[in-house]
Design a protein around this motif. Structure first.
Motif, mmCIF file in Angstrom:
data_model
loop_
_atom_site.group_PDB
_atom_site.id
_atom_site.type_symbol
_atom_site.label_atom_id
_atom_site.label_comp_id
_atom_site.label_asym_id
_atom_site.label_seq_id
_atom_site.Cartn_x
_atom_site.Cartn_y
_atom_site.Cartn_z
ATOM 1 N N ASP A 91 0.849 -1.191 0.000
ATOM 2 C CA ASP A 91 0.000 0.000 0.000
ATOM 3 C C ASP A 91 0.890 1.249 0.000
ATOM 4 O OD1 ASP A 91 -3.221 0.374 1.384
ATOM 5 O OD2 ASP A 91 -1.989 1.975 0.571
ATOM 6 N N GLY A 132 0.559 4.011 1.578
ATOM 7 C CA GLY A 132 0.610 4.787 2.806
ATOM 8 C C GLY A 132 -0.321 5.982 2.722
ATOM 9 N N VAL A 133 -0.288 6.806 3.747
ATOM 10 C CA VAL A 133 -1.097 8.018 3.774
ATOM 11 C C VAL A 133 -0.424 9.059 2.885
ATOM 12 C CG1 VAL A 133 -2.021 9.865 5.220
ATOM 13 C CG2 VAL A 133 -1.892 7.527 6.122
ATOM 14 N N ILE A 141 -4.995 5.519 3.981
ATOM 15 C CA ILE A 141 -4.751 4.169 3.497
ATOM 16 C C ILE A 141 -6.093 3.473 3.250
ATOM 17 C CG2 ILE A 141 -3.798 1.899 4.120
ATOM 18 C CD1 ILE A 141 -1.650 3.434 5.729
ATOM 19 N N SER A 142 -6.184 2.766 2.141
ATOM 20 C CA SER A 142 -7.419 2.070 1.795
ATOM 21 C C SER A 142 -7.806 1.089 2.902
ATOM 22 C CB SER A 142 -7.222 1.315 0.477
ATOM 23 O OG SER A 142 -8.373 0.579 0.149
ATOM 24 N N HIS A 159 -8.893 2.025 5.838
ATOM 25 C CA HIS A 159 -8.852 2.724 7.122
ATOM 26 C C HIS A 159 -10.096 3.595 7.251
ATOM 27 C CE1 HIS A 159 -4.256 2.451 8.010
ATOM 28 N NE2 HIS A 159 -4.757 1.305 7.603
ATOM 29 N N SER A 187 -11.899 8.095 1.003
ATOM 30 C CA SER A 187 -10.548 8.144 0.459
ATOM 31 C C SER A 187 -10.002 9.552 0.310
ATOM 32 C CB SER A 187 -10.504 7.437 -0.897
ATOM 33 O OG SER A 187 -11.398 8.039 -1.792
ATOM 34 N N SER A 237 -4.126 7.952 9.528
ATOM 35 C CA SER A 237 -5.319 7.109 9.438
ATOM 36 C C SER A 237 -5.140 5.835 10.248
ATOM 37 C CB SER A 237 -5.663 6.787 7.978
ATOM 38 O OG SER A 237 -4.689 5.951 7.378
ATOM 39 N N PHE A 270 -1.148 5.451 11.321
ATOM 40 C CA PHE A 270 -0.126 5.612 10.296
ATOM 41 C C PHE A 270 -0.172 7.055 9.804
ATOM 42 C CE2 PHE A 270 1.034 1.188 9.662
ATOM 43 C CZ PHE A 270 -0.041 0.522 10.223
#
Lengths: 109, 116
Positions: free
Chosen positions: B1, B3-4, B26-27, B29, B73, B94, B106
């Motif tokens: 992923d 990340g943020v 992040i997807s 979250h 998102s 998130s 994160f």
């Protein structure tokens, strides 16, 4: 309101020495505690997450302890290296994270 | 992923101008947090969302600050009008839905704002 205190504010040690960073908090009704590392001008990197039901968490040279009843956590870094130089932040989670002011560590080669 | 993700990474603006900071969590979250970091005050929580709904905005300093999360998102933090004392690094973070409130946060890399 949760108050988080980190002592000392700064620390300078020679390479190879063990580091001990302290964090205290006022309200023990927490979910967990997270230790972060921040390099100058950078974001926060999560080092360790220790849940309220745990006493200890380890990752490599890092070990964090948690005594929820006394409102204390300690981060130990074994055999410090110059690359460990950074600011270390303690954050207490009582749904939202409350941060201490951090301990700035310098490891001298 | 990935990340943020925060944008812009750096913003320099004149006093009185509108500033918009953006965050992609992040997807997966479902909690999102906006923090501000200054030398004087350290890291302060401004606002947090759970499932796109603002839960606590008590840290938002003034009416000049507003935050939205139109979908899972994307979130924005807006300052209008900006003032020199708003100069700081703004972080977005998130937390995953799994684990609930005990999940790990994160952080993004931050947006450094300078208001002249």
């Amino acid at each position: 309101k949760q108050e988080v205190t980190q002592i000392p504010a700064a620390l300078s040690v020679p390479e190879g020495e063990n580091l001990v960073l302290n964090c205290s908090f006022t309200d023990s009704a927490i979910y967990n505690l997270q230790w972060f590392r921040q390099d100058p001008g950078k974001g926060l990197t999560s080092l360790l997450l220790i849940q309220s039901s745990q006493r200890e968490q380890t990752s490599g040279r890092l070990n964090a302890s948690l005594d929820k009843s006394s409102g204390r956590s300690t981060l130990y870094i074994a055999a410090s290296q110059p690359g460990d130089s950074a600011t270390y932040l303690c954050a207490v989670n009582d749904y939202k994270l409350s941060f201490g002011a951090g301990t700035t560590v310098t490891v001298r080669a | 992923d990935a990340g943020v993700i925060q944008s812009p990474r750096h913003e320099v603006t004149e006093m009185g101008q509108e500033v918009t900071l953006r965050c992609k969590p992040i997807s997966g979250h479902n909690s999102l947090f906006w923090y501000r970091q200054t030398m004087m005050r350290g890291l302060e929580l401004l606002i947090y969302f759970n499932n796109n709904v603002p839960i606590d905005d008590s840290g938002m300093p003034e009416d000049r600050f507003s935050a939205k999360m139109p979908n899972a998102s994307f979130s924005t933090l807006k300052i209008q009008p900006s003032e020199p004392r708003d100069s700081a690094v703004y972080f977005c973070a998130s937390r995953p839905q799994t684990g609930g409130a005990s999940g790990e946060l994160f952080f993004g890399e931050g947006s450094r704002l300078t208001v002249l």
